[in-house]
Every structure is written in C-alpha cells, then in structure tokens.
Enzyme design. Structure first.
Site, PDB file in Angstrom:
ATOM      1  N   LYS A  61       0.945  -1.179  -0.046  1.00  0.00           N
ATOM      2  CA  LYS A  61      -0.054  -0.130  -0.008  1.00  0.00           C
ATOM      3  C   LYS A  61       0.990   1.210   0.063  1.00  0.00           C
ATOM      4  O   LYS A  61       1.864   1.393   0.722  1.00  0.00           O
ATOM      5  CB  LYS A  61      -0.888  -0.096   1.159  1.00  0.00           C
ATOM      6  CG  LYS A  61      -2.084   1.071   1.241  1.00  0.00           C
ATOM      7  CD  LYS A  61      -2.788   0.822   2.402  1.00  0.00           C
ATOM      8  CE  LYS A  61      -4.032   1.793   2.502  1.00  0.00           C
ATOM      9  NZ  LYS A  61      -4.715   1.676   3.609  1.00  0.00           N
ATOM     10  N   SER A  78      -9.749   1.681   2.682  1.00  0.00           N
ATOM     11  CA  SER A  78      -8.902   2.547   1.785  1.00  0.00           C
ATOM     12  C   SER A  78      -7.683   1.709   0.974  1.00  0.00           C
ATOM     13  O   SER A  78      -7.192   2.154   0.202  1.00  0.00           O
ATOM     14  CB  SER A  78      -8.132   3.467   2.546  1.00  0.00           C
ATOM     15  OG  SER A  78      -7.483   2.954   3.535  1.00  0.00           O
ATOM     16  N   SER A  99      -9.944  -0.794   6.856  1.00  0.00           N
ATOM     17  CA  SER A  99      -9.559  -0.508   5.462  1.00  0.00           C
ATOM     18  C   SER A  99      -8.872  -1.807   4.970  1.00  0.00           C
ATOM     19  O   SER A  99      -8.258  -1.887   3.764  1.00  0.00           O
ATOM     20  CB  SER A  99      -8.682   0.613   5.372  1.00  0.00           C
ATOM     21  OG  SER A  99      -9.383   1.702   5.311  1.00  0.00           O
TER      22      SER A  99
HETATM   23  N1  GLN Z   1     -13.599   4.140   6.065  1.00  0.00           N
HETATM   24  C1  GLN Z   1     -12.904   4.362   7.330  1.00  0.00           C
HETATM   25  C2  GLN Z   1     -12.389   5.774   7.156  1.00  0.00           C
HETATM   26  O1  GLN Z   1     -12.838   6.414   6.075  1.00  0.00           O
HETATM   27  C3  GLN Z   1     -11.776   3.643   7.668  1.00  0.00           C
HETATM   28  C4  GLN Z   1     -10.584   4.009   6.669  1.00  0.00           C
HETATM   29  C5  GLN Z   1      -9.359   3.030   7.155  1.00  0.00           C
HETATM   30  O2  GLN Z   1      -9.363   2.318   8.040  1.00  0.00           O
HETATM   31  N2  GLN Z   1      -8.198   3.635   6.980  1.00  0.00           N
HETATM   32  O3  GLN Z   1     -11.819   6.595   7.872  1.00  0.00           O
END
Ligand code: GLN
Length: 453
Positions: free
Chosen positions: A45, A120, A144
């Site tokens: 990532k 994400s 995410s």
């Molecule tokens: N969807 C969540 C957010 O937008 C979690 C994102 C994540 O785990 N990085 O913050």
C-alpha cells in the site's frame, strides 16, 4: 494487460527494484539463507515509506515525495527476500471506504469494473483479487483491510494494535492505525504475518510480546469453539443477501463443532459517531505537518509564508481530507473539546467494555464484514454519512485495538461478501485457525474473476 491496467490498482511500479529484488531472491535460494517467503511477489500500500521509491499516500500533497528510509514493515519484507511489485493505489491518506478519494483516480473492483473495490486499501485488494501478486500489505484504521478484502472476495487480517510496527507508515489516526495483510487465504495471511509482526523500538506503541509461528496452529480443531453473534450485527442495516451468506458460512463452522451463541454489544450504534470524531481529530493533528516546507508538494504561486501554507494545503489536499481536517480541528478546539473529543473518548471506553464482557461468554465474535456487497462507483460520493455507514461492523475493532479477520463467505450474484471474525487481544493464531478450517471446506477464496485467471 489492458484489463489489469484498467483496475488502476497501482500508483507506482518500479521494474528495476522488482528485478533487483528477484535476482537477490534467486541468490538467496541458490546459496542458502532463503526464508519461507523468499521470492514471493508482494505489493505494498502506498502508505508505507519505501526508500528511494515514490510514496504518495494517494495524495497530491505527497505526489513528489521520495522517502529517505523504509518503513519497518517494508524492511522486514525486504529482509525476507520478498519481491516488491509496486505501490498500490489507496484512498487519500487512507480516508475512505471505496477507494474513490485517491488523487490518482478510483480503483475498480475486478469482479465488476463499475463497482468499488472497497477502501482504503483498494489497490492492494484489487491486485490480489486479480492475481497480479500473491499478497499485499494494507492498513486498517476503521476497516480498510477487512472491508476491501470482503468486497473483493479475498482474505484480510487486521492484527492487534501494536502487533505490527507503524514506523514509516504515514499516520492517519495514530491510536487506530494498524498495518496488516491482504491475501488469497488465511494460510497465506499467517505466513506473511510471521514476517511483519513483532516489536519495534522505533514505534513507541509497538508491543513487546513474543511472536508465535502463526502457521503452526492453522489445522487445530475448532470443536467446542464458542462463537458469539452480536444481535446488532444482524439487524435491519444488513442486506438480506449478505445475511444469507453469513448464516450459511456459520453453518460450516457449526459442522466443525463450533457452538453459536447470541451476544449483545449494546454500544454498537455509537461506534460510527465515536470514530468519526476521534479519527478526524487525530488526522487534523497528524496532517498539520504537510505545509509545503518540509516535504511534498508546494504551491507554485504565493505571496508570503502564510499564503504559501494556505495555498499548498488548499491545492494539495482533496475534499474528503479537508472535511476531516475541519471536523477534527473543530472537535479539538477550546470550548468544543469536552463536548466532542472527550465525549468520544468516553464512548470508546464503553465500546471496549462491551467486547471485554462479550469475551467472557464466547471465544470469538462473528458477523458480516460489511452491510452490503460492492456498490457502484459514484453511488455514495455525494453522501458522506452513507459512505461512513459502510464501516459499521469494522470500526469498533479499531476503537478497541482488537484483531479481526475477514474471509470470503460466498457470493451474492456475482459479488463476494466477507465473514468477519473478531478475537481477544493477540488471538491472531486462533482467528487464522478458524479462517483456515473454513477455507478447507469452502471454495470461495479460490474463485478468480473472469479475465484474470
Ligand atoms: N472508512 C474509514 C474511514 O474512512 C476507515 C478507513 C481506514 O481504515 N483507513 O476513515
């Protein structure tokens, strides 16, 4: 090739680095000194700093940032002799549930290119799903890793907070962020966790706890295992198609002798509001370092220092990131701090207490990873609240620092859904064991989307 490119799963590929690492792996394999994952191709990532290789975090503000050092997780993969295939696309600063907030454009779901892969860590999920790499790394602040794994039909593990070093991982919400893995199977996840887990003196929240061999308990019996089903995870928010798949998956575990019991997580409805105060608060603080002075993008046109800061940040951050900075700054400001941030911290304690009580009754907790299968690109971008509700079953795990695994539970039509297993602190071995037993009896994790076989 065209189909692969259309996924937009990678931000950077560096053939020279990949070939050099492949040659080094060949040497390790030939001359001895190889390790279990030497030569295995992996994608990272783009939130993990890679020395000499662009690290953007999905943002314009880091679109020219080449780190001078490697994140600990990256270093460990290098030392293992794994071969980096590239840096994967992601929501900007990991803020999102659909991979639509990336400065580099949305990632597409390999099962249906008009749908989101989840976020994400969407590029990591798509690249494993399309079999572009054997495994990928991700980060999970509110879901995410698990959410994109579920929406893409692969396996995703979010370890216990502190199990994997955060050193060199661009910070979103430091008390919630945790690195982990996206793989085809629980067995692969165990092998990769062996590489990345462990104490790191460079991360003050890293835990000094021995690292077991996560592969050694995969086949253990799960007879008598008590699985708690929170009633709040099966209420009206859950789509009926996903519910059917989860109930079928639980039956597979029952066939192995697991016992299902109903449990209560009474503060579940507070998770999303609590998270969306704490995460933006921490983000607003972490992101203050991006000012156009130290690293990254700087506006080309400005009058003085303050103007440079303002233009750099106005031009460098996308809308979702700005929204979070504004919410977080507001929640932390004098006069509002007690009403929002402090209140959210108290809720966090209550949510954690729910889990502590639940684990007195059961060994693990199971439920859906997401309320629905993958939605269409663009379907939720204009409604942040409906986007945030995708995280309803994943967020509480981060607020409490627990480990959780998502495994493919089946398909609703052509779209996969995930079964989530949540365990007590440092129960990764147990979660992977249950995931593996499940995968010994099911084929879902072996399915490959058309055109990517
Ligand atoms: N969807 C969540 C957010 O937008 C979690 C994102 C994540 O785990 N990085 O913050």
């Amino acid at each position: 090739m065209e189909r692969h490119r259309a996924l937009n799963a990678f931000i950077t590929v560096d053939p020279e680095l990949s070939l050099n690492q492949a040659r080094a792996a060949d040497r390790m394999l030939k001359n001895g000194g190889s390790r279990p994952l030497t030569g295995i191709p992996i994608a990272h990532k783009d939130i993990f700093c890679t020395k000499g290789v662009l690290t953007t975090c999905g943002s314009k503000i880091l679109s020219n940032f080449v780190p001078p050092y490697d994140a600990t997780l990256i270093k460990r993969c290098y030392e293992e002799g794994m071969v980096t295939l590239g840096k994967t696309n992601m929501d900007e600063f990991a803020m999102g549930s659909s991979n639509e907030t990336s400065y580099f454009g949305p990632v597409r779901n390999p099962w249906d290119q008009f749908r989101v892969p989840g976020g994400s860590s969407g590029g990591s999920a798509a690249s494993v799903t399309a079999r572009l790499c054997a495994a990928a790394t991700g980060t999970d602040t509110g879901g995410s890793i698990r959410q994109p794994a579920a929406l893409c039909g692969i396996t995703g593990l979010k370890p216990t907070y502190g199990r994997v070093s955060r050193y060199g991982m661009v910070a979103f919400a430091s008390s919630l962020d945790q690195g982990g893995v996206l793989t085809q199977s629980a067995e692969d996840a165990a092998l990769l966790l062996n590489v990345i887990a462990g104490f790191d003196p460079l991360d003050s929240t890293s835990v000094e706890e021995p690292v077991p061999d996560y592969g050694s308990k995969l086949k253990d019996d799960i007879d008598g295992l008590k699985i708690g089903l929170p009633k709040q995870y099966f209420d009206e928010g859950l789509s009926p198609e996903v519910e059917v798949l989860i109930r079928d998956a639980l039956r597979v575990l029952e066939d192995h002798g697991a016992v299902l019991i109903d449990i209560d997580l009474p503060n579940s409805e507070l998770c999303v509001p609590c998270y969306y105060v704490i995460a933006p608060s921490e983000a607003s603080s972490n992101l203050s370092r991006f000012d156009g002075v130290r690293y990254g993008y700087r506006s080309e046109d400005y009058e003085d220092l303050v103007d440079m800061y303002m233009r750099t940040r106005a031009e460098g951050f996308g809308d979702e990131v700005k929204r979070r900075i504004m919410i977080g700054t507001y929640a932390l400001s004098a006069g509002y701090y007690d009403a929002y941030y402090l209140k959210a911290q108290k809720l966090r304690r209550l949510i954690t207490h729910d889990f502590e009580r639940a684990f007195e009754l059961c060994d693990v907790i199971a439920g859906p990873t997401t309320p629905t299968a993958a939605f269409e690109i663009g379907a939720k971008t204009s409604d942040p609240i409906s986007m945030y509700l995708n995280d309803i079953y994943t967020i509480s795990v981060n607020l409490s620092g627990l480990p959780a695994l998502s495994v493919p539970a089946g398909f609703a039509g052509d779209l996969p859904a995930g079964l989530q297993l949540i365990g007590p602190y440092f129960s990764e071995s147990r979660l992977l064991n249950i995931g593996h037993r499940f995968q010994m009896d099911t084929e879902w994790h072996r399915r490959i989307p058309g055109g990517f076989e």
